[in-house]
Enzyme design. Structure first.
Site, PDB file in Angstrom:
ATOM      1  N   HIS A  94       1.862  17.895 -27.103  1.00 20.44           N
ATOM      2  CA  HIS A  94       1.681  16.475 -26.827  1.00 20.44           C
ATOM      3  C   HIS A  94       0.444  15.863 -27.463  1.00 20.44           C
ATOM      4  CE1 HIS A  94       5.032  17.069 -24.206  1.00 20.44           C
ATOM      5  NE2 HIS A  94       4.998  15.842 -23.758  1.00 20.44           N
TER       6      HIS A  94
ATOM      7  N   LYS B  90       3.698  11.896 -10.743  1.00 20.36           N
ATOM      8  CA  LYS B  90       2.874  11.009 -11.576  1.00 20.36           C
ATOM      9  C   LYS B  90       3.634   9.712 -11.866  1.00 20.36           C
ATOM     10  CE  LYS B  90       1.393  13.509 -15.184  1.00 20.36           C
ATOM     11  NZ  LYS B  90       0.546  13.784 -16.352  1.00 20.36           N
TER      12      LYS B  90
ATOM     13  N   LYS C 152       8.498  23.424 -13.493  1.00 17.92           N
ATOM     14  CA  LYS C 152       7.648  22.255 -13.264  1.00 17.92           C
ATOM     15  C   LYS C 152       7.174  22.236 -11.812  1.00 17.92           C
ATOM     16  CE  LYS C 152       6.155  17.843 -14.112  1.00 17.92           C
ATOM     17  NZ  LYS C 152       6.196  16.571 -14.774  1.00 17.92           N
TER      18      LYS C 152
ATOM     19  N   GLU D 171      11.870  18.763 -24.566  1.00 16.22           N
ATOM     20  CA  GLU D 171      11.041  19.139 -23.410  1.00 16.22           C
ATOM     21  C   GLU D 171      11.569  20.422 -22.762  1.00 16.22           C
ATOM     22  OE1 GLU D 171       8.228  17.606 -22.601  1.00 16.22           O
ATOM     23  OE2 GLU D 171       8.405  15.521 -23.276  1.00 16.22           O
TER      24      GLU D 171
ATOM     25  N   GLU E  34      -3.281  17.715 -11.658  1.00 14.73           N
ATOM     26  CA  GLU E  34      -3.540  17.985 -13.072  1.00 14.73           C
ATOM     27  C   GLU E  34      -5.014  18.210 -13.393  1.00 14.73           C
ATOM     28  OE1 GLU E  34      -0.935  15.821 -15.734  1.00 14.73           O
ATOM     29  OE2 GLU E  34      -2.355  16.086 -17.360  1.00 14.73           O
TER      30      GLU E  34
ATOM     31  N   ARG F  79       0.817  -1.235   0.000  1.00 11.06           N
ATOM     32  CA  ARG F  79       0.000   0.000   0.000  1.00 11.06           C
ATOM     33  C   ARG F  79       0.840   1.270   0.000  1.00 11.06           C
ATOM     34  NH1 ARG F  79      -2.520  -3.165   3.746  1.00 11.06           N
ATOM     35  NH2 ARG F  79      -4.376  -4.199   2.954  1.00 11.06           N
TER      36      ARG F  79
ATOM     37  N   ARG G 269      -1.643  22.569 -14.852  1.00 16.89           N
ATOM     38  CA  ARG G 269      -0.587  21.584 -15.136  1.00 16.89           C
ATOM     39  C   ARG G 269      -0.716  21.028 -16.558  1.00 16.89           C
ATOM     40  NH1 ARG G 269       1.367  16.813 -10.997  1.00 16.89           N
ATOM     41  NH2 ARG G 269       2.861  15.830 -12.373  1.00 16.89           N
TER      42      ARG G 269
ATOM     43  N   ASN H 188       1.407  19.875 -21.401  1.00 15.94           N
ATOM     44  CA  ASN H 188       1.145  18.985 -22.537  1.00 15.94           C
ATOM     45  C   ASN H 188       1.226  19.702 -23.879  1.00 15.94           C
ATOM     46  OD1 ASN H 188       0.775  16.553 -21.167  1.00 15.94           O
ATOM     47  ND2 ASN H 188      -1.249  17.214 -20.513  1.00 15.94           N
TER      48      ASN H 188
ATOM     49  N   HIS I  60      10.090   9.999 -27.800  1.00 13.80           N
ATOM     50  CA  HIS I  60       9.020  10.869 -27.307  1.00 13.80           C
ATOM     51  C   HIS I  60       9.276  12.347 -27.644  1.00 13.80           C
ATOM     52  CE1 HIS I  60       5.877  12.463 -24.801  1.00 13.80           C
ATOM     53  NE2 HIS I  60       6.767  13.173 -24.127  1.00 13.80           N
TER      54      HIS I  60
ATOM     55  N   HIS J  49       1.300  12.445 -29.057  1.00  5.83           N
ATOM     56  CA  HIS J  49       0.753  11.160 -28.609  1.00  5.83           C
ATOM     57  C   HIS J  49       0.110  10.403 -29.770  1.00  5.83           C
ATOM     58  CE1 HIS J  49       0.569  12.710 -24.199  1.00  5.83           C
ATOM     59  NE2 HIS J  49       1.731  12.151 -24.475  1.00  5.83           N
TER      60      HIS J  49
END
Ligand SMILES: NC(=O)c1ccc[n+]([C@@H]2O[C@H](COP(=O)([O-])OP(=O)(O)OC[C@H]3O[C@@H](n4cnc5c(N)ncnc54)[C@H](O)[C@@H]3O)[C@@H](O)[C@H]2O)c1
Ligand SMILES: [Zn+2]
Length: 380
Positions: free
Chosen positions: A252, A149, A231, A191, A241, A127, A245, A249, A269, A256
């Site tokens: 992106h 994340k 960031k 990035e 997010e 957990r 935030r 993206n 990427h 993606h």
């Protein structure tokens, strides 16, 4: 920009979405001490991939050993395919076999794949056990190791299972970037350029003047630290997010779609993000938010950093990219939420992009590799 060569503590602890964060040049050796400083104890379970293990696995283990963490290390094969349920299961078995306990620490030593996978395992094993992120490539240092994340992929899509599990400590050592293959470095640099476009016009100008290979280590450290600060700021404002935030993206949406349509790994990427940023700039221009000059500057800086600005239609078809974009989980109620630029250093979330415009721009980004070479030549 002034050069900073000493270890800088960017964040003491306790900010929503992120634990302590240190950055420096050659500071991997201090990882054990830093972990003690933030109150961690028990054993350290280092998760890395084979390539990174060869670069700095021994050094990390030695540093943890010196600080009394009785470390164990596992090197996974690496690559996006290992960021899976099977990859997580392997790590759970390893931890259980090692009798890892609730007070122990998982140390993610590697790029975004290791960070996301080991982070997810740390979030869920018993957990939740403490996580330390030691990002070793540009992408992980400026992006994936900061902000909590974690995720794994399912056959149905990327990052579909995950958790917010902020690292108790993120330790960024820019010396580790020396071992990066050039293409990986440049991909991560996309990035960095993204951060400048979204938040920081002066940084963009600095990046226009100096390419990373011409920077001193001090300059490089300053640029990485500046991206990390942005960031941290946005994560603090929006740890889960729900709002600002999402600006991260930028580029992106198309990226993606392109990554999925071309097959993961065809474009790295950051390469897909570079193409996606050009698309987002073009859409912004067509909506009257920015002028063509900005689109040209963005394309120019990406080209100078050897990043692609068009995709090869032989590798990914327009319809496939658009379909994959629609499936991306960042679209809500079937409407894609675009991140648009309103000028260097300023960005907004917009859902006013007509699908026909998106289609036109994505189609326009297709270019055979030979045609692209000509375009590069005529551009300079
Ligand atoms: N959690 C987040 O907020 C977040 C943000 C962005 C991306 N991501 C995730 O990150 C993943 C991509 O990460 P990635 O591009 O870093 O992939 P990756 O972890 O596979 O790293 C790319 C390559 O770099 C190598 N490498 C890393 N450090 C090195 C070093 N110091 N020397 C030599 N080689 C080194 C790795 O071995 C690997 O081959 C994706 O799955 C993406 O979803 C997560
Ligand atoms: Zn990204």
């Amino acid at each position: 920009m002034t050069a900073t060569t000493e270890t800088a503590l960017l964040l003491e602890a306790g900010s929503p979405g992120q634990g302590a964060l240190v950055i420096g040049d050659g500071i991997l050796d201090t990882v054990g001490e830093q972990m003690r400083r933030v109150g961690l104890g028990g054993r350290a379970f280092v998760v890395t991939d084979r390539r990174v293990a060869g670069v700095c696995g021994d050094a990390a283990v030695a540093a943890l050993d010196r600080a009394g963490f009785r470390p164990a290390l596992v090197a996974i094969e690496g690559g996006e395919r290992t960021k899976s349920l099977a990859g997580a299961a392997e790590l759970y078995s390893w931890l259980a076999g090692q009798r890892a306990e609730r007070r122990d620490v998982v140390v993610a030593l590697g790029g975004g794949v290791v960070g996301d996978l080991a982070g997810f395992v740390a979030a869920t094993y018993l957990r939740g056990v403490a996580l330390v992120q030691v990002p070793t490539n540009v992408l992980a240092q400026v992006d994936s190791s900061v902000g909590g994340k974690t995720a794994i992929d399912l056959p149905q899509g990327k990052n579909l299972v995950g958790a917010f599990h902020p690292a108790r400590l993120t330790l960024i050592d820019v010396a580790l970037l020396d071992a990066l293959p050039r293409r990986e470095f440049q991909s991560g640099w996309a990035e960095v350029i993204k951060t400048a476009i979204i938040f920081d016009a002066p940084l963009f100008e600095e990046l226009e003047r100096t390419r990373p290979q011409d920077m001193t280590r001090g300059q490089l450290l300053d640029v990485i630290a500046r991206c990390v600060r942005w960031k941290l700021k946005i994560v603090k404002e929006d740890p889960t997010e729900q709002g600002p935030r999402r600006l991260l993206n930028f580029g992106h949406t198309i990226a993606h779609g392109l990554e999925a349509a071309a097959g993961y790994g065809t474009y790295l990427h950051g390469e897909a993000v570079a193409i996606g940023m050009v698309g987002a700039c073009q859409i912004s221009q067509r909506l009257g938010l920015v002028d063509q000059g900005l689109v040209d500057r963005v394309e120019g800086i990406l080209r100078r950093n050897d990043l692609p600005v068009r995709y090869d239609p032989a590798v990914a078809g327009v319809e496939d990219i658009l379909e994959a974009m629609g499936k991306d989980k960042k679209s809500e109620n079937a409407r894609i939420r675009w991140i648009l630029t309103t000028g260097l250093g300023s960005t907004k979330i917009g859902d006013e992009v007509p699908p026909e415009l998106a289609h036109e721009v994505v189609a326009g980004l297709a270019q055979q590799s030979t045609a692209q070479t000509e375009a590069v030549e005529s551009h300079v």
